[in-house]
Design a protein around this motif. Structure first.
Motif, PDB file in Angstrom:
ATOM      1  N   ASP A 268       0.807  -1.218   0.000  1.00  0.00           N
ATOM      2  CA  ASP A 268       0.000   0.000   0.000  1.00  0.00           C
ATOM      3  C   ASP A 268       0.843   1.273   0.000  1.00  0.00           C
ATOM      4  O   ASP A 268       0.286   2.373   0.015  1.00  0.00           O
ATOM      5  N   HIS A 269       2.167   1.149   0.000  1.00  0.00           N
ATOM      6  CA  HIS A 269       3.027   2.328   0.176  1.00  0.00           C
ATOM      7  C   HIS A 269       4.162   2.334  -0.833  1.00  0.00           C
ATOM      8  O   HIS A 269       4.557   1.298  -1.372  1.00  0.00           O
ATOM      9  N   GLU A 270       4.704   3.543  -1.055  1.00  0.00           N
ATOM     10  CA  GLU A 270       5.818   3.714  -1.985  1.00  0.00           C
ATOM     11  C   GLU A 270       7.126   3.239  -1.335  1.00  0.00           C
ATOM     12  O   GLU A 270       7.209   3.059  -0.125  1.00  0.00           O
ATOM     13  N   ASP A 271       8.156   3.074  -2.177  1.00  0.00           N
ATOM     14  CA  ASP A 271       9.407   2.476  -1.711  1.00  0.00           C
ATOM     15  C   ASP A 271      10.031   3.217  -0.534  1.00  0.00           C
ATOM     16  O   ASP A 271      10.471   2.609   0.444  1.00  0.00           O
ATOM     17  N   ASP A 272      10.093   4.551  -0.625  1.00  0.00           N
ATOM     18  CA  ASP A 272      10.756   5.297   0.444  1.00  0.00           C
ATOM     19  C   ASP A 272       9.998   5.176   1.759  1.00  0.00           C
ATOM     20  O   ASP A 272      10.597   5.087   2.830  1.00  0.00           O
ATOM     21  N   ALA A 273       8.660   5.140   1.676  1.00  0.00           N
ATOM     22  CA  ALA A 273       7.862   4.964   2.892  1.00  0.00           C
ATOM     23  C   ALA A 273       8.056   3.571   3.472  1.00  0.00           C
ATOM     24  O   ALA A 273       8.114   3.393   4.696  1.00  0.00           O
TER      25      ALA A 273
ATOM     26  N   GLY B  93       1.360   3.079  -3.788  1.00  0.00           N
ATOM     27  CA  GLY B  93       1.678   1.678  -3.543  1.00  0.00           C
ATOM     28  C   GLY B  93       1.697   0.863  -4.827  1.00  0.00           C
ATOM     29  O   GLY B  93       1.213   1.297  -5.874  1.00  0.00           O
ATOM     30  N   ARG B  94       2.263  -0.348  -4.734  1.00  0.00           N
ATOM     31  CA  ARG B  94       2.308  -1.266  -5.867  1.00  0.00           C
ATOM     32  C   ARG B  94       2.701  -2.648  -5.370  1.00  0.00           C
ATOM     33  O   ARG B  94       3.324  -2.794  -4.314  1.00  0.00           O
ATOM     34  N   ALA B  95       2.304  -3.649  -6.129  1.00  0.00           N
ATOM     35  CA  ALA B  95       2.747  -5.008  -5.827  1.00  0.00           C
ATOM     36  C   ALA B  95       4.201  -5.158  -6.272  1.00  0.00           C
ATOM     37  O   ALA B  95       4.588  -4.649  -7.320  1.00  0.00           O
ATOM     38  N   ARG B  96       5.007  -5.848  -5.465  1.00  0.00           N
ATOM     39  CA  ARG B  96       6.435  -6.007  -5.744  1.00  0.00           C
ATOM     40  C   ARG B  96       6.802  -7.483  -5.830  1.00  0.00           C
ATOM     41  O   ARG B  96       6.132  -8.339  -5.250  1.00  0.00           O
TER      42      ARG B  96
ATOM     43  N   ARG C 218      15.254  -6.145  -1.530  1.00  0.00           N
ATOM     44  CA  ARG C 218      16.126  -4.975  -1.566  1.00  0.00           C
ATOM     45  C   ARG C 218      15.672  -3.917  -0.565  1.00  0.00           C
ATOM     46  O   ARG C 218      16.500  -3.247   0.064  1.00  0.00           O
ATOM     47  N   LEU C 219      14.361  -3.759  -0.395  1.00  0.00           N
ATOM     48  CA  LEU C 219      13.854  -2.788   0.576  1.00  0.00           C
ATOM     49  C   LEU C 219      14.162  -3.248   2.000  1.00  0.00           C
ATOM     50  O   LEU C 219      14.505  -2.434   2.862  1.00  0.00           O
ATOM     51  N   LEU C 220      14.039  -4.542   2.245  1.00  0.00           N
ATOM     52  CA  LEU C 220      14.383  -5.079   3.570  1.00  0.00           C
ATOM     53  C   LEU C 220      15.873  -4.859   3.858  1.00  0.00           C
ATOM     54  O   LEU C 220      16.252  -4.451   4.958  1.00  0.00           O
ATOM     55  N   ASN C 221      16.713  -5.106   2.870  1.00  0.00           N
ATOM     56  CA  ASN C 221      18.152  -4.882   3.035  1.00  0.00           C
ATOM     57  C   ASN C 221      18.458  -3.420   3.299  1.00  0.00           C
ATOM     58  O   ASN C 221      19.300  -3.090   4.143  1.00  0.00           O
ATOM     59  N   ALA C 222      17.763  -2.523   2.579  1.00  0.00           N
ATOM     60  CA  ALA C 222      17.989  -1.084   2.750  1.00  0.00           C
ATOM     61  C   ALA C 222      17.631  -0.634   4.163  1.00  0.00           C
ATOM     62  O   ALA C 222      18.176   0.356   4.660  1.00  0.00           O
ATOM     63  N   ALA C 223      16.731  -1.368   4.812  1.00  0.00           N
ATOM     64  CA  ALA C 223      16.336  -1.034   6.180  1.00  0.00           C
ATOM     65  C   ALA C 223      17.191  -1.741   7.219  1.00  0.00           C
ATOM     66  O   ALA C 223      16.945  -1.588   8.425  1.00  0.00           O
TER      67      ALA C 223
END
Length: 418
Positions: free
Chosen positions: A322-327, A375-378, A385-390
């Motif tokens: 439901d949210h964009e990458d940066d969020a 938001g978008r399905a990934r 990659r988002l998990l790694n970035a966090a």
């Protein structure tokens, strides 16, 4: 531009720069190496399929006729899909399939229970039968209408019926899909419904913060709750988290998922976090639930309000798409900061990148989230990659029996710095 991206000005733009074989992803590398042959085959195939003479010959030949008919049916189904969905919507709204689940009915009984005239009822029943929602038995003098295989599956899934009733707002937003894609639609029905899309603080710097519109928290919570069972059952049957001592469910709604967790794992200390009006509903409903006393409810904006600390397992069920990458990275970073070393974050939602889940993730949720406003399905790789970035690592996917309903991805906070 990096040196690896540089190429001579007269180079063929379709050519692929030479590079070493990447043994960490051999399937992707093999696809890269065979790309010229695949492109050639696609050009040939599409030239044939778009040729009217080939279509006629394929339809007349007994060898290719089954394939031609199947392709023609699939194309027509795409063309008529909106009508099919409206037939389904009418049957659900009139509780037709629920009544047929009790026993087969005559046309007169269907008319009496739905308030439709004979011609309209017969039209709806025959249309539903064409879609395997209803079965027609005309073996005797009086025709009986019973539940079909898809109708039986629908009746057993109240979450699907709740989504069908909710689709009126989505259909309004998709009335002009080109305008929606071009961003020419100023406000959508779905953006007014979902509070985190319309009423929360802006997710991007420089984004204007407007007045938070009123939303029906009960309707919002009911929809999420009704559609939660299938996902919850899939998660619980696919992954064993009995190891967890303290679990936090972000965006947990009225606690339906955590009640199932409580029933399965009696030793886990369970916590739920959601928006204040939703948290109030959760407290009220959990107070009457048999296992609700084991669940502590916290409220706030999960981008701004501090989470309770000391948890070793966090679940995000249908939240990140439901949210964009940066969020997403900001939320995952905030979760990681309160996670115990060795703790795990679980992402459970429909994901792109699979032929089984693509119609749901890429087609349905692709446009649903566009109408919602963000938001978008990934794919699992994109989420990884988002998990790694966090700061979450050892990302791995847990197989599920029904990837069309949900897929599961785990990310771990290392016990030592990496």
């Amino acid at each position: 531009m990096s040196q690896t991206d540089e190429r001579p000005a007269n180079a063929d733009p379709r050519s692929t720069p030479e590079r070493a074989f990447d043994w960490t992803d051999p399937i992707r590398e093999l696809r890269r190496l065979t790309r010229p042959w695949r492109e050639g085959w696609q050009r040939y195939r599409n030239a044939q399929l778009s040729d009217r003479g080939f279509q006629i010959r394929a339809a007349r030949s007994f060898l290719t006729r089954p394939f031609a008919r199947r392709a023609s049916r699939r194309l027509f189904d795409l063309t008529a899909g909106f009508v099919y969905s409206q037939i389904l919507s009418a049957g659900v709204e009139l509780r037709l399939y629920d009544r047929l689940a009790e026993r087969p009915r005559t046309l007169g009984e269907v008319c009496a229970s739905t308030g439709l005239g004979e011609d309209a009822a017969r039209r709806l029943l025959r249309a539903s039968a064409a879609l395997d929602l209803v079965e027609i038995d005309d073996s005797d003098d009086e025709t009986l209408y019973g539940l079909g295989p898809l109708g039986a599956a629908l009746v057993a899934n109240p979450g699907a019926q709740a989504m069908i009733r909710h689709h009126g707002a989505l259909y309004d937003d998709l009335r002009d899909p080109v305008a929606l894609l071009k961003g020419e639609t100023s406000e959508t029905a779905l953006s007014r419904l979902w509070p985190y899309a319309a009423g929360r603080q802006p997710e991007h710097e420089g984004e204007a913060a407007g007045e938070a519109p009123e939303f029906d928290a009960a309707a919002y919570t009911d929809l999420m709750s009704a559609s939660q069972d299938l996902v919850a059952d899939e998660v619980l049957s696919s992954y064993d988290f009995s190891w967890a001592k303290t679990m936090l469910d972000i965006g947990g709604g009225d606690g339906r998922f955590l009640q199932k967790v409580a029933q399965r794992y009696p030793a886990i200390d369970l916590h739920l976090f959601d928006l204040p009006p939703v948290a109030a509903i959760a407290r009220q409903r959990l107070s009457h639930a048999r296992l609700g006393g084991r669940i502590t409810v916290h409220e706030g904006d999960f981008f701004e309000t501090p989470f309770p600390g000391g948890y070793d397992f966090v679940s995000l069920v249908r939240i990140l798409h439901d949210h964009e990458d940066d969020a997403v990275v900001r939320l995952l970073t905030k979760i990681r900061e309160g996670l115990k070393p060795g703790g795990i974050v679980m992402v459970a939602e429909p994901m792109a990148g699979s032929r089984h889940s693509a119609p749901v993730a890429d087609a349905y949720f692709g446009f649903y989230l566009l109408a919602m406003g963000r938001g978008r399905a990934r794919t699992p790789k994109e989420l990884g990659r988002l998990l790694n970035a966090a700061g979450l690592y050892r990302v791995r996917e847990i197989p599920t029996a029904l990837p069309v309903a949900t897929r599961i991805l785990l990310g771990e906070l290392p016990r030592r710095s990496v």
